[in-house]
Design a protein around this motif. Structure first.
Motif, PDB file in Angstrom:
ATOM      1  N   HIS A  89       0.851  -1.186   0.000  1.00 40.65           N
ATOM      2  CA  HIS A  89       0.000   0.000   0.000  1.00 40.65           C
ATOM      3  C   HIS A  89       0.887   1.236   0.000  1.00 40.65           C
ATOM      4  N   CYS A  90       0.699   2.070  -0.997  1.00 42.11           N
ATOM      5  CA  CYS A  90       1.509   3.280  -1.116  1.00 42.11           C
ATOM      6  C   CYS A  90       0.594   4.496  -1.105  1.00 42.11           C
ATOM      7  N   GLN A  91       0.754   5.338  -0.101  1.00 46.78           N
ATOM      8  CA  GLN A  91      -0.042   6.576  -0.056  1.00 46.78           C
ATOM      9  C   GLN A  91       0.495   7.559  -1.089  1.00 46.78           C
ATOM     10  N   LEU A  92      -0.417   8.256  -1.759  1.00 45.21           N
ATOM     11  CA  LEU A  92       0.020   9.296  -2.684  1.00 45.21           C
ATOM     12  C   LEU A  92       0.198  10.579  -1.876  1.00 45.21           C
ATOM     13  N   THR A  93       1.342  10.646  -1.170  1.00 44.67           N
ATOM     14  CA  THR A  93       1.533  11.731  -0.201  1.00 44.67           C
ATOM     15  C   THR A  93       1.776  13.083  -0.866  1.00 44.67           C
ATOM     16  N   LYS A  94       2.077  13.050  -2.163  1.00 44.74           N
ATOM     17  CA  LYS A  94       2.387  14.319  -2.829  1.00 44.74           C
ATOM     18  C   LYS A  94       1.135  15.040  -3.328  1.00 44.74           C
ATOM     19  N   LEU A  95      -0.046  14.443  -3.096  1.00 42.55           N
ATOM     20  CA  LEU A  95      -1.273  15.110  -3.525  1.00 42.55           C
ATOM     21  C   LEU A  95      -1.690  16.168  -2.512  1.00 42.55           C
ATOM     22  N   GLU A  96      -2.408  17.170  -3.012  1.00 41.83           N
ATOM     23  CA  GLU A  96      -2.933  18.212  -2.136  1.00 41.83           C
ATOM     24  C   GLU A  96      -4.045  17.667  -1.253  1.00 41.83           C
ATOM     25  N   SER A  97      -4.992  16.948  -1.884  1.00 52.27           N
ATOM     26  CA  SER A  97      -6.201  16.594  -1.151  1.00 52.27           C
ATOM     27  C   SER A  97      -6.475  15.097  -1.180  1.00 52.27           C
ATOM     28  N   LYS A  98      -7.423  14.697  -0.339  1.00 54.64           N
ATOM     29  CA  LYS A  98      -7.799  13.294  -0.215  1.00 54.64           C
ATOM     30  C   LYS A  98      -8.444  12.787  -1.499  1.00 54.64           C
ATOM     31  N   LEU A  99      -8.766  11.499  -1.517  1.00 57.20           N
ATOM     32  CA  LEU A  99      -9.242  10.873  -2.755  1.00 57.20           C
ATOM     33  C   LEU A  99     -10.643  11.347  -3.144  1.00 57.20           C
ATOM     34  N   PHE A 100     -11.490  11.640  -2.141  1.00 57.43           N
ATOM     35  CA  PHE A 100     -12.881  11.966  -2.476  1.00 57.43           C
ATOM     36  C   PHE A 100     -13.378  13.271  -1.864  1.00 57.43           C
ATOM     37  N   CYS A 101     -12.477  14.069  -1.293  1.00 57.61           N
ATOM     38  CA  CYS A 101     -12.920  15.343  -0.728  1.00 57.61           C
ATOM     39  C   CYS A 101     -11.731  16.293  -0.731  1.00 57.61           C
ATOM     40  N   SER A 102     -11.938  17.512  -0.230  1.00 57.85           N
ATOM     41  CA  SER A 102     -10.859  18.489  -0.319  1.00 57.85           C
ATOM     42  C   SER A 102     -10.019  18.580   0.958  1.00 57.85           C
ATOM     43  N   CYS A 103     -10.223  17.659   1.914  1.00 53.56           N
ATOM     44  CA  CYS A 103      -9.343  17.633   3.095  1.00 53.56           C
ATOM     45  C   CYS A 103      -7.922  17.299   2.651  1.00 53.56           C
ATOM     46  N   LYS A 104      -6.952  17.656   3.506  1.00 54.00           N
ATOM     47  CA  LYS A 104      -5.545  17.493   3.129  1.00 54.00           C
ATOM     48  C   LYS A 104      -5.119  16.019   3.062  1.00 54.00           C
ATOM     49  N   ALA A 105      -4.346  15.702   2.036  1.00 53.01           N
ATOM     50  CA  ALA A 105      -3.790  14.350   1.941  1.00 53.01           C
ATOM     51  C   ALA A 105      -2.662  14.180   2.960  1.00 53.01           C
ATOM     52  N   ASP A 106      -2.041  15.289   3.325  1.00 50.39           N
ATOM     53  CA  ASP A 106      -0.960  15.238   4.309  1.00 50.39           C
ATOM     54  C   ASP A 106      -1.562  15.513   5.690  1.00 50.39           C
ATOM     55  N   TYR A 107      -1.864  14.430   6.406  1.00 49.37           N
ATOM     56  CA  TYR A 107      -2.600  14.545   7.669  1.00 49.37           C
ATOM     57  C   TYR A 107      -1.673  14.479   8.875  1.00 49.37           C
ATOM     58  N   ARG A 108      -0.374  14.260   8.642  1.00 50.73           N
ATOM     59  CA  ARG A 108       0.494  13.813   9.725  1.00 50.73           C
ATOM     60  C   ARG A 108       0.710  14.826  10.843  1.00 50.73           C
ATOM     61  N   SER A 109       0.752  16.104  10.481  1.00 51.29           N
ATOM     62  CA  SER A 109       1.098  17.074  11.520  1.00 51.29           C
ATOM     63  C   SER A 109      -0.144  17.683  12.171  1.00 51.29           C
ATOM     64  N   LEU A 110      -1.334  17.177  11.822  1.00 52.33           N
ATOM     65  CA  LEU A 110      -2.548  17.870  12.247  1.00 52.33           C
ATOM     66  C   LEU A 110      -3.125  17.288  13.542  1.00 52.33           C
ATOM     67  N   ASP A 111      -3.843  18.142  14.268  1.00 49.78           N
ATOM     68  CA  ASP A 111      -4.481  17.695  15.502  1.00 49.78           C
ATOM     69  C   ASP A 111      -5.525  16.625  15.176  1.00 49.78           C
ATOM     70  N   ILE A 112      -5.702  15.726  16.116  1.00 52.66           N
ATOM     71  CA  ILE A 112      -6.605  14.591  15.920  1.00 52.66           C
ATOM     72  C   ILE A 112      -8.007  15.045  15.512  1.00 52.66           C
ATOM     73  N   ASN A 113      -8.547  14.391  14.495  1.00 53.38           N
ATOM     74  CA  ASN A 113      -9.904  14.644  14.000  1.00 53.38           C
ATOM     75  C   ASN A 113     -10.179  16.111  13.653  1.00 53.38           C
ATOM     76  N   THR A 114      -9.185  16.752  13.039  1.00 55.87           N
ATOM     77  CA  THR A 114      -9.422  18.107  12.536  1.00 55.87           C
ATOM     78  C   THR A 114      -9.388  18.128  11.005  1.00 55.87           C
ATOM     79  N   ASN A 115      -8.790  17.086  10.411  1.00 51.57           N
ATOM     80  CA  ASN A 115      -8.677  17.043   8.953  1.00 51.57           C
ATOM     81  C   ASN A 115      -9.820  16.182   8.393  1.00 51.57           C
ATOM     82  N   ILE A 116     -11.047  16.577   8.713  1.00 49.46           N
ATOM     83  CA  ILE A 116     -12.203  15.763   8.341  1.00 49.46           C
ATOM     84  C   ILE A 116     -13.326  16.649   7.808  1.00 49.46           C
TER      85      ILE A 116
END
Lengths: 481, 469
Positions: free
Chosen positions: B9-36
């Motif tokens: 499984h390879c995440q497409l980390t270089k994308l701006e947004s998630k697969l089906f919405c405009s939330c960020k694809a890069d979720y790593r530095s964000l507070d829990i349950n804020t990138n939703i």
């Protein structure tokens, strides 16, 4: 004041100043409070409706721009999301769910200054044909309150018919707009799949359902369709076909139109009075210059089985999210392992939803998928191609909306199969994606009979024109309640 | 014979947004349950909106792995209940009704061994579960949906690997490949995850899940081979099962849940219409895709005469090859390749080092030119590089502040050599007899000049002096 005016009349009266929005909304609210105990069309009401009406009056007075609905009260089936108001799907699962966003059809209406007067009753998650499967109790038919109003958009049909609003939005997965329209003597349209956005419509069977307008006249239905139709960036399945004004050229008549009478929908199993009314409608259309001939759609006889297989499969998946983890009702999670928790939480679905969940996990399961689900998909393609063939010969197809008259509350509630079979005349439109409309045609023993037209994909204009022509030949009484 | 297949499984980390919405694809530095948003937590009424960029990036991976892309692709629902899955189904792709996933039937060569790629599919990542204690004994499971909906590409190979080493090599190639394509950063935690299937001889297939890192997959596979062999030797049948990798104990443990019996009831996701991928789209992607690692390597060898091993290191590491591409010209290419692959290594191996690196492509070009023009020696070049990566100062400044200028003037060098000769009398007489030991004297001169002496000139003078003695 006459609450039974059409949308067109309402707009005229507001424009010429003989009526204010506040007057109309207040009277509508009074009417709702008076008749609701006997018909139960609404699950919740908009408490801000009167202040919203005042705002619009103020704008009108100041000659500011006001949207084309001019404060018209519109009711919304409670499976369409409205920001700030509950959207329950008539289910305990969503008893307190307030969507953080408006469905696209709702933002369209709001941007045209419609007033969402309230949220209407339905069979739980739109699964049913009588509105008896609502967690909040059944709605009643305003023409005779011992009878069901049809379903699943029963509350919407009742609210329009009983003058509790001017128009309503329902949703039609297998006939859920057209059936209650027929049972309650109002107009109900199921648009072409993709003409109206489903964003914010809580999915039941997402490959076949559409939001559809319900109103007291064909013209009003066309007016609402103008507002809610069109491509939507929030719904990848909407189709761009440019802006069409469905209220224009409604009166072109049916002269020279080729109308196919669907043999399988007028024969066996059809109530005599319904059959007679249909024949009468057909001869009326012939006198208006239409060419009417019978056409056989062989696959119709498989359509109920096909529909329930596909709809249950999609429902099983669409309703899987109701596990009471992210939203739902109060439930103490202490001591539950995940699977046990989910099972327990999901026991709160009502009987009809539960039945379809079970069917929906069975028919696409390994070992049965070929026998049921894949076969249903094959029949669906066959239905589509038969419909395509039919529209090479005909401009429109006609059939009664429901094979039977409205039945009594409680009469069939324990016999799901007999309820399923009542969908036979409506579901071909959903399985093939084409538009269909039901209009009130006759009353028999105080109960309404509706006639249904089908047109080819995206031919809503043709559909509305035929419905308008037939509507002009009718003379129906006012609602008794 | 050991057969190993992989599911990566390879995440497409270089994308701006998630697969089906405009939330960020890069979720790593964000507070829990804020990138939703309503879509990625599956609120009632929400609909998935396909991110077309994700389709393109997945298609690039598919092309790079030699897969076929069908003329139109579809999405399916994989239905199962799990708390990290907001809709209780995952939107993915499925080829049982014909090839409709973004890629299938590819192949990759690993040391002359052909590894077939069965299929590549684009799907959504679920949320992340956080347990109190271990997943088996937890009293509390917390769910963070920030990751839910992140674009994920699943790559499934045929069971073509015969050794864990081939697996490691393949994974290294794959990690380099997705990085080079600019679709994913494999160094991010969880960006590249691997499950393995392994069977020995005619034994049953065992699935290994939950392997946290690339290094561990090799260990897990080794462990499984040993475990399965020892069962086979004792005549005990190997059950078909799923086993989890226990990172702490470095063993695999049978997963008690019957995951293989899951019935996912796949069916078409009607909310996402079929996506047409006509050949012109593929041609355009091919044209605009970053140069492949293989083609870079060939170019380095053929165009600049860079040795094979250097070219391999340089081409497979996107960071190095990007530096090289920006720094080099026809003349200094070979020298720059050398500097990067010998001297820079050690200063720029880890992500942290690379982030702090003050080195610019211009530094590299200046350095190579200075060495080639005899302004400094290779040895001094190393010292200068050490300083550059730390301070980022221009090379000229470093040369003068560290006094790295080349000693190539004969008389001063001759004097230094005389000093060495008088200090190393024994070595001098030895060198006269055995020329192979001259290098010892050269080394002494280098040490005295702190590496600034021109080695060729030094050797020349020493030889002359020895001859005249």
């Amino acid at each position: 004041m006459n609450l039974g005016i059409t949308a067109t009349q309402y707009l005229e009266q507001i424009k010429n100043g003989s009526l204010t929005v506040e007057e109309f909304i207040s009277k509508t609210m009074e009417r709702i409070n008076k008749v609701e105990p006997s018909i139960h069309a609404y699950i919740s009401l908009n408490n801000d409706a009167i202040s919203q009406a005042k705002q619009i009056d103020k704008k009108l007075k100041a000659k500011e721009n006001v949207g084309s609905c001019l404060g018209m009260p519109i009711s919304i089936k409670d499976n369409i999301c409205t920001k700030g108001m509950k959207t329950t799907c008539a289910s305990k699962m969503l008893e307190n769910f307030v969507a953080p966003y408006d469905a696209t059809v709702i933002s369209n209406l709001k941007s045209q200054d419609a007033i969402i007067i309230g949220k209407t009753n339905l069979d739980e998650f739109a699964m049913g044909i009588s509105t008896e499967f609502s967690y909040f109790g059944p709605s009643r038919n305003p023409w005779n309150t011992d009878y069901v109003p049809g379903g699943s958009s029963g509350g919407s049909a009742v609210s329009v018919s009983a003058l509790e609003c001017i128009a309503s939005l329902g949703s039609d997965t297998g006939g859920s707009v057209r059936n209650p329209a027929s049972f309650c003597s109002v107009v109900g349209l199921k648009p072409t799949y993709g003409l109206v956005s489903r964003y914010g419509l809580i999915s039941y069977a997402n490959s076949i359902e559409q939001v559809g307008p319900m109103a007291r006249t064909v013209e009003d239905t066309a007016f609402i369709l103008n507002i809610i139709s069109g491509i939507d960036q929030h719904d990848n399945t909407t189709i761009d076909k440019g802006k069409v004004d469905y209220t224009k050229e409604l009166d072109v008549g049916v002269e020279g139109k080729r109308i196919g009478i669907i043999s399988e929908m007028i024969g066996e199993g059809v109530d005599k009075q319904v059959a007679a009314a249909t024949s009468k409608a057909i001869s009326k259309l012939q006198t208006l210059g239409a060419e009417c001939n019978e056409v056989s759609l062989d696959s119709v006889k498989f359509s109920v089985a096909t529909y329930y297989t596909i709809a249950a499969t999609e429902a099983g998946s669409n309703l899987a999210r109701y596990d009471n983890i992210r939203y739902g009702f109060d439930f103490d999670v202490e001591g539950y392992e995940f699977n046990a928790y989910i099972s327990k939480a999901r026991k709160n679905f009502g009987p009809e939803v539960t039945r379809r969940m079970i069917l929906g996990s069975f028919v696409p399961s390994a070992g049965y998928v070929g026998k049921y689900f894949l076969k249903a998909l094959k029949v669906r393609s066959k239905i589509k191609s038969e419909i395509e063939q039919a529209f090479k010969k005909f401009d429109l197809l006609i059939a009664p909306t429901s094979p039977v008259l409205p039945f009594k509350i409680g009469e069939k509630v324990d016999d799901p199969l007999s309820l399923y079979l009542l969908d036979i005349n409506t579901i071909v439109a959903n399985l093939s994606g084409i538009p269909a409309i039901s209009i009130p045609y006759e009353m028999t023993n105080g109960l309404p009979i509706g006639i249904q037209f089908f047109a080819n994909s995206m031919q809503e204009k043709t559909l509305l024109q035929a419905a308008y022509a037939l509507e002009k030949t009718t003379n129906l009484p006012g609602v008794p309640i | 014979m050991t057969k190993i297949g992989l599911e990566i499984h390879c995440q497409l980390t270089k994308l701006e947004s998630k697969l089906f919405c405009s939330c960020k694809a890069d979720y790593r530095s964000l507070d829990i349950n804020t990138n939703i948003c309503p879509v990625c937590i599956g609120l009632p009424g929400s609909l998935p909106l396909l991110n077309k960029n994700a389709v393109e990036k997945a298609a690039m991976i598919s092309i790079a792995l030699g897969c076929k892309t069908p003329p139109k692709i579809a999405f399916f629902r994989k239905n199962y209940f799990y708390p990290d899955l907001p809709k209780n189904f995952q939107i993915t792709q499925y080829n049982a009704y014909g090839p409709t996933s973004i890629g299938s039937d590819g192949k990759v060569l690993i040391e002359d061994k052909e590894i077939r790629v069965r299929r590549i599919q684009l799907e959504e990542d679920p949320g992340r579960l956080v347990y109190e204690g271990t997943s088996e004994k937890t009293l509390l499971t917390l769910i963070d949906y920030n990751r839910a909906g992140t674009p994920l590409v699943e790559i499934v190979t045929e069971p073509d690997f015969e050794t864990p080493k081939q697996v490691r090599l393949f994974l290294n190639v794959l990690a380099d490949l997705v990085e080079n394509l600019g679709v994913s950063d494999p160094s991010l935690e969880g960006a590249l995850r691997v499950d393995g299937n392994i069977s020995i001889d005619k034994g049953n297939r065992v699935e290994i899940k939950n392997v946290g890192s690339f290094k561990d997959i090799e260990k897990a596979l080794h462990f499984e081979i040993t475990r399965q062999q020892s069962l086979a030797e004792r005549g005990i049948p190997i059950p078909a099962e799923t086993r989890h990798w226990d990172e702490a104990r470095k063993i695999t443990v049978s997963a008690r849940s019957k995951e293989e019996e899951q019935d996912y009831r796949y069916f078409l996701e009607a909310d996402i219409p079929w996506v047409l991928i006509d050949s012109s789209v593929i041609d355009k992607l091919k044209k605009n895709m970053p140069e492949s690692i293989y083609s870079k390597k060939e170019r380095y060898i053929k165009k600049y005469g860079i040795p094979l091993q250097v070219a391999e290191v340089l081409s497979s590491d996107k960071f190095y090859s990007d530096l090289f591409e920006q720094a080099h010209n026809e003349k200094n290419a070979k020298e720059i390749a050398n500097i990067i692959t010998t001297d820079l290594k050690g200063f720029a191996d880890t992500k942290e080092q690379r982030e702090q690196l003050k080195l610019t492509p211009k530094h590299l070009a200046d350095l190579a030119d200075a060495i080639m023009n005899n302004i400094i020696t290779r040895n001094s070049g190393k010292l200068a590089l050490q300083e550059i990566v730390k301070s980022g100062k221009p090379l000229s400044e470093i040369i003068s502040s560290l006094d790295l200028g080349h000693v190539d003037d004969k008389s001063s060098l001759s004097k230094i050599i005389d000093d060495v000769f008088s200090e190393e009398e024994k070595a001098v007489s030895e060198a006269k007899l055995n020329p192979d030991t001259i290098n010892y004297l050269v080394g002494k001169v280098m040490r005295k000049t702190k590496g600034k002496a021109d080695p060729a000139l030094t050797l020349d003078i020493i030889k002359k002096k020895l001859d005249s003695k």
